[in-house]
Design a protein around this motif. Sequence first.
Motif, PDB file in Angstrom:
ATOM      1  N   ASP A   1       0.852  -1.060  -0.041  1.00 36.05           N
ATOM      2  CA  ASP A   1      -0.053   0.085  -0.192  1.00 36.05           C
ATOM      3  C   ASP A   1       0.803   1.267   0.086  1.00 36.05           C
ATOM      4  O   ASP A   1       0.591   2.152  -0.688  1.00 36.05           O
ATOM      5  N   ALA A   2       1.839   1.268   0.853  1.00 39.43           N
ATOM      6  CA  ALA A   2       3.033   2.276   0.775  1.00 39.43           C
ATOM      7  C   ALA A   2       4.115   1.973   0.120  1.00 39.43           C
ATOM      8  O   ALA A   2       4.679   0.785   0.029  1.00 39.43           O
ATOM      9  N   HIS A   3       4.648   2.877  -0.815  1.00 37.41           N
ATOM     10  CA  HIS A   3       5.738   2.773  -1.726  1.00 37.41           C
ATOM     11  C   HIS A   3       7.041   3.636  -1.584  1.00 37.41           C
ATOM     12  O   HIS A   3       6.753   4.450  -0.756  1.00 37.41           O
ATOM     13  N   ALA A   4       8.020   3.142  -1.992  1.00 34.42           N
ATOM     14  CA  ALA A   4       9.291   3.907  -1.940  1.00 34.42           C
ATOM     15  C   ALA A   4       9.010   5.267  -2.981  1.00 34.42           C
ATOM     16  O   ALA A   4       8.595   5.227  -3.986  1.00 34.42           O
ATOM     17  N   VAL A   5       9.437   6.265  -2.362  1.00 39.83           N
ATOM     18  CA  VAL A   5       9.453   7.614  -3.077  1.00 39.83           C
ATOM     19  C   VAL A   5      10.556   8.201  -2.755  1.00 39.83           C
ATOM     20  O   VAL A   5      11.439   8.172  -1.931  1.00 39.83           O
ATOM     21  N   PRO A   6      10.690   9.363  -3.622  1.00 38.60           N
ATOM     22  CA  PRO A   6      12.116  10.115  -3.650  1.00 38.60           C
ATOM     23  C   PRO A   6      11.830  11.088  -2.348  1.00 38.60           C
ATOM     24  O   PRO A   6      10.980  11.494  -1.824  1.00 38.60           O
ATOM     25  N   ASP A   7      13.043  11.722  -1.992  1.00 39.22           N
ATOM     26  CA  ASP A   7      13.094  12.537  -0.947  1.00 39.22           C
ATOM     27  C   ASP A   7      12.449  14.079  -1.395  1.00 39.22           C
ATOM     28  O   ASP A   7      12.300  14.282  -2.752  1.00 39.22           O
ATOM     29  N   GLY A   8      11.805  14.602  -0.681  1.00 39.88           N
ATOM     30  CA  GLY A   8      11.079  15.982  -0.821  1.00 39.88           C
ATOM     31  C   GLY A   8       9.605  15.934  -0.829  1.00 39.88           C
ATOM     32  O   GLY A   8       9.091  14.827  -0.803  1.00 39.88           O
ATOM     33  N   PRO A   9       8.887  17.082  -1.338  1.00 44.68           N
ATOM     34  CA  PRO A   9       7.596  17.213  -1.479  1.00 44.68           C
ATOM     35  C   PRO A   9       7.119  16.341  -2.272  1.00 44.68           C
ATOM     36  O   PRO A   9       5.887  16.023  -2.288  1.00 44.68           O
ATOM     37  N   TRP A  10       7.659  16.161  -3.469  1.00 47.25           N
ATOM     38  CA  TRP A  10       7.046  15.389  -4.857  1.00 47.25           C
ATOM     39  C   TRP A  10       6.518  13.902  -4.183  1.00 47.25           C
ATOM     40  O   TRP A  10       5.707  13.520  -4.538  1.00 47.25           O
ATOM     41  N   GLY A  11       7.644  13.162  -3.268  1.00 48.29           N
ATOM     42  CA  GLY A  11       7.496  11.903  -3.066  1.00 48.29           C
ATOM     43  C   GLY A  11       6.528  11.756  -1.809  1.00 48.29           C
ATOM     44  O   GLY A  11       5.928  10.799  -1.820  1.00 48.29           O
ATOM     45  N   SER A  12       6.785  12.549  -0.863  1.00 46.65           N
ATOM     46  CA  SER A  12       6.185  12.463   0.492  1.00 46.65           C
ATOM     47  C   SER A  12       4.524  12.479   0.471  1.00 46.65           C
ATOM     48  O   SER A  12       4.037  11.991   1.193  1.00 46.65           O
ATOM     49  N   ALA A  13       4.101  13.016  -0.692  1.00 44.04           N
ATOM     50  CA  ALA A  13       2.493  13.392  -0.843  1.00 44.04           C
ATOM     51  C   ALA A  13       1.961  12.119  -1.709  1.00 44.04           C
ATOM     52  O   ALA A  13       0.637  12.329  -1.772  1.00 44.04           O
TER      53      ALA A  13
ATOM     54  N   GLY B   1       1.300   6.568  -1.995  1.00 46.20           N
ATOM     55  CA  GLY B   1       0.192   5.520  -2.486  1.00 46.20           C
ATOM     56  C   GLY B   1       0.408   5.091  -3.894  1.00 46.20           C
ATOM     57  O   GLY B   1      -0.415   4.198  -4.247  1.00 46.20           O
ATOM     58  N   ARG B   2       1.329   5.746  -4.649  1.00 42.86           N
ATOM     59  CA  ARG B   2       1.713   5.172  -5.985  1.00 42.86           C
ATOM     60  C   ARG B   2       2.807   4.745  -6.191  1.00 42.86           C
ATOM     61  O   ARG B   2       3.759   5.082  -5.584  1.00 42.86           O
ATOM     62  N   PHE B   3       3.037   3.876  -7.250  1.00 45.54           N
ATOM     63  CA  PHE B   3       4.369   3.013  -7.392  1.00 45.54           C
ATOM     64  C   PHE B   3       5.167   3.938  -8.138  1.00 45.54           C
ATOM     65  O   PHE B   3       5.071   4.342  -9.060  1.00 45.54           O
ATOM     66  N   TRP B   4       6.364   3.924  -7.615  1.00 44.08           N
ATOM     67  CA  TRP B   4       7.564   4.724  -8.069  1.00 44.08           C
ATOM     68  C   TRP B   4       8.842   3.876  -8.691  1.00 44.08           C
ATOM     69  O   TRP B   4       9.491   4.319  -9.486  1.00 44.08           O
TER      70      TRP B   4
ATOM     71  N   LEU C   1      16.294   3.981  -7.645  1.00 40.52           N
ATOM     72  CA  LEU C   1      15.827   3.894  -9.066  1.00 40.52           C
ATOM     73  C   LEU C   1      14.352   4.174  -9.041  1.00 40.52           C
ATOM     74  O   LEU C   1      13.396   3.360  -8.848  1.00 40.52           O
ATOM     75  N   LEU C   2      14.181   5.508  -9.110  1.00 44.60           N
ATOM     76  CA  LEU C   2      12.721   5.842  -8.913  1.00 44.60           C
ATOM     77  C   LEU C   2      12.116   6.821 -10.154  1.00 44.60           C
ATOM     78  O   LEU C   2      13.086   7.606 -10.608  1.00 44.60           O
TER      79      LEU C   2
END
Length: 530
Positions: free
Chosen positions: A208-220, A223-226, A231-232
Amino acid sequence: MATQRVSPKFPVLDPDRWTSRHTRFASIGAVIVAIAWLLEAAQNNAPNGTRAAIGAALAVAVAGFALSLRGVTWSGLGVGGFVVFSGIMSWTWTTTREVTWSVYVIGALLLIAWTFPWFRDAVRLPRLGAAWLGLAYWPLGIISALLTANVSIAGQRVAYFGVSAVAALGILVALRRSGRDPSIGVVTAFLFAIAALFLVGSGNLLDDAHAVPDGPWGSAMTGRFWGGPGLLYHPNSLALIGVLVTLRIAPDRAFARWQRWSAMGLTTLVILLTNSRTAWLFLVCAAGVHLLVLARRQWRVRRGSDVPDDGLPVHSSFRETAIAAVVPLLLVGMVFIGMGGVSSLFQSRYDNTVTTPSTTTEVKDYTSGRFDTWKQVIDEFESDAVIAKIFGNNADPRGAVVRDDTGPVGERPELTTDNSAIGSLRRAGILGCVAFLFGLGLLLWRGLRRGAPAWFTITVVSSLATIPWADWLLGGVGGTFWIFLLAAEAWIAFGSAARTAEPTPTTPPEAATPPHADARPPVVEGSAVV
């Protein structure tokens, strides 16, 4: 045109029969799946290991699919790989520009050396509509920055323009040296990128929770696959390359039937994992254009007119044609349901949908801030000096927008315009809009000409629908849609397709003759559907 034999290494895996290569590939794939299970199970637990094994198996399957495609050239694969990898690195290292620029510089230097001498191919770029879409705004923006003494902005734009220009030259050189359609190599690179993201992200692919990049783009958007750590890729960008794979392969009878169905299945999976409304709407439009192309073909058949061979699979009855038209529409309907139905269309993308799921009655910003961004662009255009109005705004070298309402100072993300028309105005002013319209018109003219491959027609016409909600047509470093359009249009304008722009009309039975199993696909007959 000088021709070069396609590398005998493609396809690595024969799409028509099982060979010893398939056995070796399956064995290697099984080892990879086992390693993925062991690593995830050791770090977490056995159920997590099982989910990781499923993700790794999907990655192996996608890689196998890529290795089975005919018509792939190393040059097209290389240029497409550079562009998509640049995009992935820019999202993986959102807060570390040094890493992304290292990738840009190394790739650009290799392309500069490979495309030398540059003039013989550069003079052909203005003849391509895609070049006007993705390159023309850079020189205009450079002029704007120089005339307003923004030397730093001008220097950065020169660098961005150089990277994009050598990528475009790489496509033309690939076509000239191989004599083959470079767009197949480009989408093959996209397939390898998807496989890599699936493999690296196998540990969280089904979570349900995915790895995301640092910063505001990823933290919000957890719930979506990166992808996975190291490698994001932005979910919309990942979903886009999934759609492009279908557009190029799915309806092209030069590819095996299982490959065409696999392309559509992969696109479905990628959009569901990324929950990308933007890519889904693109898919809907492409399915609609495919329906119109089939209807036009059926109308010609019923009139008894000659039917130009556009590369679409030919059906022996009206019933088969109707099924072929309906299947893509059913596909987009299934994806829509899988994404969550109506609520997914009005869900705020900048809420954390894992902890605070949105519904149609809890909408905060179902346009993801687009209207506010567009309003700011227009407001700043009205207040700009005359030079900036004509040649482009100089607040950011890439035309990004920073809004005051997106966070405290220093933490506000650089937003894309998410609209190709407004993006061209932001980047290159009034002249940028003129260049955009000219390039779009040239692209449409080629896409709608009699005898144009159906995959090209569908891609070009459906691209119009992306203008209001994405700036994909403007390209830039990492612009996958743009490099695909450039490769496709170059093949139509300068490749073998140009010599058969007005092919000898064929009746449906004649057009239905499939290529020989061991022949490389006659890409000029290719068509893309969705």
